[in-house]
Design a protein around this motif. Structure first.
Motif, PDB file in Angstrom:
ATOM      1  N   ALA A  90       0.835  -1.201   0.000  1.00 38.01           N
ATOM      2  CA  ALA A  90       0.000   0.000   0.000  1.00 38.01           C
ATOM      3  C   ALA A  90       0.872   1.253   0.000  1.00 38.01           C
ATOM      4  CB  ALA A  90      -0.924  -0.003   1.213  1.00 38.01           C
ATOM      5  N   GLN A  91       1.992   1.189   0.760  1.00 37.91           N
ATOM      6  CA  GLN A  91       2.902   2.327   0.796  1.00 37.91           C
ATOM      7  C   GLN A  91       3.552   2.545  -0.562  1.00 37.91           C
ATOM      8  OE1 GLN A  91       6.082   1.873   3.621  1.00 37.91           O
ATOM      9  NE2 GLN A  91       6.715   3.997   3.471  1.00 37.91           N
ATOM     10  N   GLU A  93       2.398   1.573  -3.503  1.00 35.30           N
ATOM     11  CA  GLU A  93       1.409   1.966  -4.501  1.00 35.30           C
ATOM     12  C   GLU A  93       0.998   3.427  -4.366  1.00 35.30           C
ATOM     13  OE1 GLU A  93      -1.646  -0.906  -3.953  1.00 35.30           O
ATOM     14  OE2 GLU A  93      -0.538  -2.520  -4.950  1.00 35.30           O
ATOM     15  N   SER A  94       1.265   4.044  -3.196  1.00 37.06           N
ATOM     16  CA  SER A  94       0.937   5.458  -3.027  1.00 37.06           C
ATOM     17  C   SER A  94       2.148   6.352  -3.304  1.00 37.06           C
ATOM     18  CB  SER A  94       0.430   5.713  -1.598  1.00 37.06           C
ATOM     19  OG  SER A  94       1.466   5.486  -0.656  1.00 37.06           O
ATOM     20  N   LYS A  95       3.261   5.731  -3.741  1.00 33.16           N
ATOM     21  CA  LYS A  95       4.479   6.482  -4.041  1.00 33.16           C
ATOM     22  C   LYS A  95       4.792   6.349  -5.524  1.00 33.16           C
ATOM     23  CE  LYS A  95       9.375   6.667  -2.753  1.00 33.16           C
ATOM     24  NZ  LYS A  95      10.416   6.071  -1.884  1.00 33.16           N
ATOM     25  N   ARG A 117      -2.778  15.163  -8.719  1.00 34.71           N
ATOM     26  CA  ARG A 117      -3.057  15.404  -7.303  1.00 34.71           C
ATOM     27  C   ARG A 117      -4.542  15.661  -7.061  1.00 34.71           C
ATOM     28  NH1 ARG A 117      -0.080  14.195  -3.241  1.00 34.71           N
ATOM     29  NH2 ARG A 117      -0.674  16.073  -2.123  1.00 34.71           N
ATOM     30  N   LEU A 120      -5.776  11.970  -7.231  1.00 31.53           N
ATOM     31  CA  LEU A 120      -5.175  11.073  -6.239  1.00 31.53           C
ATOM     32  C   LEU A 120      -4.366  11.894  -5.236  1.00 31.53           C
ATOM     33  CD1 LEU A 120      -3.875   8.301  -8.691  1.00 31.53           C
ATOM     34  CD2 LEU A 120      -5.929   8.187  -7.284  1.00 31.53           C
ATOM     35  N   GLU A 122      -3.592  11.424  -2.252  1.00 28.29           N
ATOM     36  CA  GLU A 122      -2.766  10.678  -1.301  1.00 28.29           C
ATOM     37  C   GLU A 122      -1.425  10.253  -1.875  1.00 28.29           C
ATOM     38  OE1 GLU A 122      -4.854   7.649  -3.771  1.00 28.29           O
ATOM     39  OE2 GLU A 122      -5.357   9.570  -2.853  1.00 28.29           O
ATOM     40  N   VAL A 123      -1.217  10.434  -3.176  1.00 25.98           N
ATOM     41  CA  VAL A 123       0.013   9.973  -3.822  1.00 25.98           C
ATOM     42  C   VAL A 123       1.190  10.864  -3.439  1.00 25.98           C
ATOM     43  CG1 VAL A 123       1.199   9.673  -6.021  1.00 25.98           C
ATOM     44  CG2 VAL A 123      -1.147   8.906  -5.765  1.00 25.98           C
ATOM     45  N   HIS A 124       2.288  10.216  -3.040  1.00 26.40           N
ATOM     46  CA  HIS A 124       3.538  10.926  -2.779  1.00 26.40           C
ATOM     47  C   HIS A 124       4.410  10.794  -4.011  1.00 26.40           C
ATOM     48  CE1 HIS A 124       7.117  12.433  -0.806  1.00 26.40           C
ATOM     49  NE2 HIS A 124       7.771  11.334  -1.163  1.00 26.40           N
ATOM     50  N   GLY A 285      -1.929   1.856 -11.229  1.00 28.59           N
ATOM     51  CA  GLY A 285      -1.991   2.823 -10.143  1.00 28.59           C
ATOM     52  C   GLY A 285      -1.613   4.233 -10.557  1.00 28.59           C
ATOM     53  N   PRO A 286      -0.870   4.958  -9.693  1.00 27.63           N
ATOM     54  CA  PRO A 286      -0.521   6.357  -9.977  1.00 27.63           C
ATOM     55  C   PRO A 286       0.271   6.545 -11.267  1.00 27.63           C
ATOM     56  CG  PRO A 286      -0.129   5.846  -7.670  1.00 27.63           C
ATOM     57  CD  PRO A 286      -0.446   4.542  -8.341  1.00 27.63           C
TER      58      PRO A 286
END
Length: 299
Positions: A90-91, A93-95, A117, A120, A122-124, A285-286
């Motif tokens: 999860a970490q 996939e959000s990066k 942004r 999404l 939450e994306v870093h 994903g992102p």
């Protein structure tokens, strides 16, 4: 002896807790015959009688009770492992790690990131700004999830998606002699003039060299070699000399009369902009969302 698999141990523990193979099978969403075969195989694998089977149900033998206790400990560790793995995924996939060549990074990527942004938040996102050659290498070696380049030809060894076209132009400050020319500059005149250029590996420099070669002109040594598009633009504005840059980089200065575009005859300075990612990898994903944004909002 081969260690038993975790699902067989989980089934054994459930039988011991529920007192029924059928109930344990229903809990794990498998058929009762399949559960019975798995338990029989587990007993043979361990060389122990684990269950006492009767018409009323199943109870664990003394050996089975001991094995169930050890199995609970093993399963607790397995569950902890899987929870940790899910958290890490999860970490990850959000990066999103992005590498982009200078022109694209400075004049297009900010708009794409803003749109990403919005969708999404939450994306870093980490952005590495470098030249096209370095972007390609970062993608090839898994150091970037997605890259954007301005090289004239799509590189080998990566997946490529065309985004949009770009046009490079010759720029000078208003007082430069070329700003008063009543005719287009020739490719030979441009090649014979020391220019302010980007470093080796830059898509801008590579495209200029190729365009001059196709026109039969050999460029002289550069006047200055700088490592960013902004540095080249600033040097031209300051009067250091002429340069060839993307129209994206010069647009504001042209509109505000800080720079002048000099037409060049018989020199094709158009180039494509591409997205690149690791060969054989399907973007999700992102990364997939950012690519879709770049394709939809190219400039």
């Amino acid at each position: 002896m081969t260690p038993p698999d975790s699902e067989s141990l989980r089934l054994l523990v459930l039988v011991g807790e529920l007192g029924s193979i059928g109930a344990a099978a229903a809990e794990l969403r498998i058929s009762q015959p399949s559960a019975s075969k798995r338990l029989t195989r587990l007993e043979r694998q361990l060389g122990l009688d684990l269950l006492e089977r009767t018409r009323q149900g199943c109870t664990t033998t003394p050996a089975g009770e001991m094995v169930c206790g050890w199995a609970r400990e093993v399963l607790a560790h397995v569950d902890g492992l899987m929870n940790g793995v899910r958290a890490l995924r999860a970490q990850q996939e959000s990066k999103l790690r992005v590498a982009a060549s200078m022109t694209v990074a400075e004049y297009l990527v900010p708009r794409w990131i803003s749109r990403l942004r919005e969708a999404l938040p939450e994306v870093h996102l980490e952005l590495d700004v470098t030249n096209s050659a370095a972007v390609t290498e970062a993608v090839r070696h898994g150091q970037a999830d997605l890259g954007f380049i301005e090289a004239p030809d799509p590189p080998e060894g990566v997946s490529v998606r065309y985004l949009t076209g770009d046009r490079m132009i010759v720029i000078v400050p208003p007082g430069h002699p070329w700003s008063r020319l009543r005719r287009p500059l020739t490719a030979g005149e441009l090649a014979a003039t020391p220019l302010i250029v980007r470093e080796q590996g830059s898509g801008t420099r590579e495209k200029l060299a190729r365009a001059l070669a196709e026109a039969g002109a050999t460029p002289v040594a550069p006047l200055l070699e700088l490592s960013s598009t902004t540095a080249v633009r600033n040097a031209v504005v300051a009067g250091a000399g002429p340069a060839v840059l993307s129209v994206l980089a010069a647009a504001t200065d042209l509109a505000e009369n800080r720079l002048v575009e000099v037409p060049v005859a018989e020199l094709d300075l158009r180039r494509p902009l591409h997205a690149v990612w690791r060969s054989g990898l399907q973007l999700t994903g992102p990364a997939a969302a950012l690519l879709a944004t770049a394709v939809r909002v190219p400039d």
